[in-house]
Design a protein around this motif. Structure first.
Motif, short mmCIF file in Angstrom:
data_model
loop_
_atom_site.label_atom_id
_atom_site.label_comp_id
_atom_site.label_asym_id
_atom_site.label_seq_id
_atom_site.Cartn_x
_atom_site.Cartn_y
_atom_site.Cartn_z
N ASP A 27 0.83 -1.21 0.00
CA ASP A 27 0.00 0.00 0.00
C ASP A 27 0.86 1.26 0.00
OD1 ASP A 27 -1.98 1.89 0.32
OD2 ASP A 27 -2.40 1.41 2.42
N PRO A 28 0.94 1.95 -1.20
CA PRO A 28 0.52 1.56 -2.54
C PRO A 28 1.72 1.02 -3.32
CG PRO A 28 0.97 3.89 -2.54
CD PRO A 28 1.32 3.39 -1.16
N ILE A 29 1.49 0.50 -4.50
CA ILE A 29 2.54 -0.16 -5.28
C ILE A 29 3.64 0.82 -5.66
CG2 ILE A 29 1.23 0.17 -7.41
CD1 ILE A 29 3.67 -2.72 -6.62
N GLN A 30 3.30 2.07 -6.02
CA GLN A 30 4.33 3.01 -6.48
C GLN A 30 5.29 3.40 -5.38
OE1 GLN A 30 1.04 3.51 -6.65
NE2 GLN A 30 0.45 5.63 -6.22
N GLY A 31 4.90 3.20 -4.13
CA GLY A 31 5.79 3.52 -3.02
C GLY A 31 6.86 2.48 -2.78
N PHE A 32 6.77 1.32 -3.46
CA PHE A 32 7.71 0.23 -3.22
C PHE A 32 8.39 -0.24 -4.51
CE2 PHE A 32 4.80 0.19 0.32
CZ PHE A 32 5.66 0.04 1.40
#
Length: 678
Positions: free
Chosen positions: A488-493
C-alpha cells in the motif's frame, strides 16, 4: 558322563562363543543380522582393536579417538536405521569417524529403514512417531543465541555473520558445547536435520546430530522459481555469508565438499549457477563432482549456465575468509569476476543443440484454486485493489486484514457474513500512512488482532525496502508466513530503478511477486491509484503499465456512490480464477467501517462521480493559484475560468469546498466584488 557330547561342531561353537565373550568381539552371525551402518562401524572398530561388545540393546567399545583404557564409546541403531555413536569422554563425532576412516554419510542407510524393537521391524506409523520434532529444538537454540551477547559477538568476529543473517537461517547456539547449530531444511521449509559448527578451530568443526542433514541442500527453502542467480558454496555458513554480502541466493551441499545428489540439481533448474569451491584439494574435488552432475542439465538447457569463481586470494580459503579479511565488497567482486568466463560442463559427446522444453498435459495433475475470500482474493495469486485517492482503499484493505487476523467470516454472495474461520497472519507494506496514528487505530476500530499483524516499513539499517529487493521481501514472508500480504501503494515500493510505466521493468517484478505468493500460499493484495481520465476501458484505468493488470488474477475497484458520499462499493472487474463476484457495499462514517451487503453500484456510477470530483478538484486548484497573492475581482476570475475551460457552476462548488470568502471593495456602483482565500 550324561549330557556330554564330543561333537566337533558343537565344541567349536561353544569355543567361539567363549572367545567372543573374552575378547569382546562381535560374531559374524551378529553382524549379518545387523547389516547396514552399524555393521560397518563395528567392523572398522574391530579392525582397529577397539573390541566392541554387546551392552544391552547396543554395543560398547574403546574409543579410537583417544587413549581409552575402558570402553567409553557407545554404538546403537537409530529408529531410521542410522548408526549412533557417542563418546562419554567427550570426543567429537568427526574425530572418531576420521580415525576409523569413515564419513558422516556412512552412518546413514542408503534407504530408510524401519525402527527395530527386539530385532523386529515396527510399523511405519510407529517409525513416524519415533522421529523427533526438530522445530522446538531449532527455536530454543536460536533464542539462546539471541540472548547470549558473547555468542553473537563471537559469531560476528569468527564468522562475520550478523544477527539478521542468523535470524534468516535460524542459526542457534549450544552454550554447553560452544558450537552453533544450523537447521537443514527441505525446499518446503520442513527441518530434516541439524548441523553443528564449533566456535574454535578444532579438528572436527562439523557434527551431524540429526538424520537428514546429509541428504538435503542447505538454502533450498529460500530458492524461488524466478530464474535468479544461485551461488553454490562448500559450507552452510559460507552460503549465509554470500547472501549477507551480496543478497544473492546461496546454497550448499550438507554432506561435504563432494556430496552432490540428483534431486539437488533439479532444484536449480531455470537458474544460472555460480560455483564457489573452497581453495583446497577437497574444494577442487567437490568442484569436479558438481560439474559432472550439472553437465547434462547445462547441455539440455535446464540449467541456464554455470560459472566458477576462479580468481583466488591465497590468504582466503573460502567466502568466510574473504569477508573477514577484505569485507563484503570482495564477495561481490569475486562473484562478478566469475562472469568473465562461462563454463560449459565437461562433455563426453558433441554438444547437443538446445531444444524446446515440452510438457505433456496428461502428466500435469490439475489443482483447484483456493481462496482467502472467494472469489475476490485467490491464494497464491496477486490481486489489485484500485480506486481514486480518498475513496477508502486503505480502509477497505485494513478491514480485510481485520477479518484475516480475527477469523471473522466474509460477506457472501447474499451480502451476509459467513461462518468464522481459522485466524491468519498479515504482512503489511505501507509507506503513506503512519502506524501509530492511522494503521493501528483503523485496525483496532475494525476489530483486528494486532498480534497477528506485522508491518514491513524498511530495513534494519534505516534504508527503505523495495519490491525489487525480493530477497528481503522473501525473508520477511518466510518469517511471518502470512495468509495475506498487502502492498500500500505499489508506487511507493518500486524504487528509482523501476519505472511503473515500462512493461519490461514491471513484468519481472510482478512475476517475482507472484512467485512469492505461490511459494508461501498467501494472497497478495496490491493497492494502486487510477489514471485521471475516466474514458479508458475499465481494465486500463490503473496507473502504470498494463502489465500490472495482465499479471493480476483478480482486480477490485473501490468507488463512491455519487449520491451518497459515505456509501462505497468494491466491484470485481477481473476474475481469472472464477466467475466475477457481486459488488460488495460498505460505508465509511465517523463511526468507522460498516458492511452493507450486496451493492447495486456500477462502474458507470462510480466514474460519473469521479468525473464530477475531477472537475471540482481542477477548479479548486485553479482558485488556489488565482487567489494565492490576494483578493481578485470576480469578473476577472470568471474570464480566467472561461479561458481555462472551467464551468462557472464548478468554480462556485470549488469556492464552497475551499471556504473562499467574497467581499465588496468600494461603494455604490463603483464597488467591485472580490474573492479571497480564508
Amino acid at each position: 558322563m550324561p549330557g556330554k557330547t564330543n561333537a566337533p561342531e558343537v565344541t567349536e561353537a561353544r569355543e567361539r562363543q567363549q572367545l567372543q565373550r573374552n575378547k569382546m568381539m562381535p560374531g559374524d552371525a551378529d553382524l549379518v543380522n545387523l547389516g547396514g551402518p552399524v555393521e560397518t562401524v563395528l567392523r572398522e572398530l574391530t579392525a582397529r582393536g577397539c573390541n566392541p561388545r554387546r551392552s544391552g540393546s547396543g554395543w560398547q567399545a574403546r574409543c579410537p579417538s583417544h587413549g581409552d583404557s575402558t570402553p567409553s564409546l557407545s554404538i546403537s541403531e537409530g529408529a531410521d536405521g542410522r548408526a549412533l555413536l557417542k563418546c562419554h569422554a567427550g570426543c567429537e563425532l568427526g574425530s572418531i569417524l576420521s580415525t576409523i576412516n569413515l564419513k558422516a554419510t556412512d552412518l546413514f542407510p542408503e534407504e530408510p529403514q524401519r525402527a527395530r524393537r527386539n530385532g523386529h521391524p515396527t510399523s511405519r506409523k510407529e517409525t513416524k512417531q519415533l522421529r523427533p520434532d526438530l522445530e522446538p529444538v531449532i527455536e530454543a537454540l536460536h533464542q539462546a543465541l539471541r540472548r547470549d551477547e558473547s555468542a553473537q559477538r563471537l559469531l560476528l568476529e569468527s564468522r562475520g555473520i550478523t544477527l539478521e543473517t542468523a535470524k534468516r537461517y535460524r542459526i542457534g547456539w549450544d552454550a554447553k558445547q560452544r558450537r552453533w547449530s544450523i537447521p537443514i531444511r527441505r525446499p518446503d521449509g520442513v527441518a530434516v536435520g541439524l548441523k553443528y559448527h564449533r566456535s574454535d578451530s578444532g579438528q572436527s568443526p562439523k557434527v551431524i546430530s540429526e538424520s537428514g542433514s546429509s541428504v538435503a541442500l542447505f538454502g533450498a527453502d529460500h530458492l524461488l522459481a524466478d530464474g535468479s542467480l544461485v551461488v553454490i558454496t562448500e559450507g552452510e555458513l559460507d552460503s549465509a555469508v554470500v547472501w549477507q554480502a551480496s543478497g544473492l541466493h546461496a546454497v550448499s551441499g550438507s554432506g561435504g565438499a563432494a556430496a552432490v545428489k540428483a534431486e539437488w540439481i533439479k532444484l536449480l533448474h531455470g537458474h544460472p549457477v555460480v560455483l564457489w569451491p573452497d581453495n583446497d584439494e577437497r574444494g577442487r574435488e567437490g568442484l569436479s563432482r558438481w560439474l559432472d552432475h550439472l553437465g547434462p542439465d547445462v547441455r539440455n538447457g535446464a540449467i541456464t549456465s554455470v560459472r566458477i569463481v576462479r580468481k583466488r586470494l591465497p590468504e582466503c580459503k573460502d567466502a568466510t575468509d574473504c569477508l573477514l579479511k577484505h569485507g563484503p565488497e570482495i564477495i561481490r567482486a569475486l562473484i562478478e569476476s566469475a562472469f568473465a568466463e562461462v563454463h560449459s560442463a565437461p562433455e563426453t559427446k558433441p554438444r547437443e543443440a538446445v531444444r524446446p522444453f515440452l510438457v505433456n498435459l496428461a502428466k500435469v495433475e490439475p489443482e483447484a484454486v483456493s481462496f482467502l475470500w472467494e472469489p475476490y482474493f485467490p491464494r497464491g495469486k496477486v490481486t489489485l485493489l484500485e480506486g481514486e485517492p480518498g475513496d477508502g482503499k486503505t480502509t477497505f484493505a485494513l478491514m480485510v486484514c481485520a477479518h484475516v487476523t480475527n477469523g471473522r467470516g466474509w460477506p457472501g454472495p447474499d451480502g451476509e457474513l459467513g461462518p468464522r474461520r481459522e485466524p491468519g497472519r498479515v504482512l503489511y507494506l505501507s509507506c503513506e500512512d503512519g502506524l501509530a496514528d492511522t494503521i493501528r487505530p483503523r485496525l483496532d476500530r475494525a476489530g483486528g488482532d494486532p498480534t497477528r499483524f506485522v508491518a514491513l516499513t524498511g530495513l534494519t539499517n534505516g534504508e527503505p525496502i523495495f519490491l525489487s529487493d525480493h530477497t528481503m521481501v522473501e525473508a520477511a514472508m518466510a518469517e511471518v508466513r502470512p495468509a495475506l500480504m498487502v502492498v500500500d501503494p505499489i508506487q511507493g515500493f518500486l524504487g528509482a530503478r523501476v519505472d511503473m510505466h515500462r512493461a519490461n521493468e514491471v513484468r519481472p517484478l510482478m512475476a517475482r511477486l507472484g512467485n512469492l505468493a505461490e511459494t508461501y500460499g498467501c494472497a497478495v493484495v496490491v493497492i494502486r491509484h487510477l489514471r485521471k481520465s475516466s474514458g479508458d476501458h475499465r481494465l486500463h484505468r490503473g496507473l502504470g503499465s498494463i502489465d500490472f493488470t495482465a499479471h493480476a488474477r483478480s482486480i477490485l475497484r473501490i468507488g463512491r456512490d455519487p449520491n451518497d458520499s459515505e456509501a462505497r462499493a468494491a466491484i470485481q472487474v477481473k476474475a481469472s480464477c472464477s466467475a466475477e463476484g457481486p459488488a460488495i457495499g460498505f460505508r465509511i462514517t465517523d463511526r468507522g467501517f460498516e458492511w452493507t451487503g450486496v451493492s447495486s453500484l456500477s462502474i458507470q456510477d462510480m466514474e460519473a462521480g469521479e468525473t464530477d470530483r475531477s472537475a471540482r478538484d481542477e477548479a479548486m486548484d485553479f482558485l488556489k493559484e488565482a487567489l494565492a497573492e490576494g483578493p481578485v475581482p470576480v469578473r476577472d476570475l470568471r474570464g480566467d475560468a472561461e479561458g481555462a475551460g472551467l464551468a462557472w457552476r464548478t468554480i462556485e462548488l470549488a469556492k464552497r469546498a475551499l471556504g473562499v470568502r467574497a467581499m465588496k471593495s468600494g461603494f455604490g456602483r463603483g464597488g467591485t466584488w472580490q474573492w479571497h482565500l480564508p
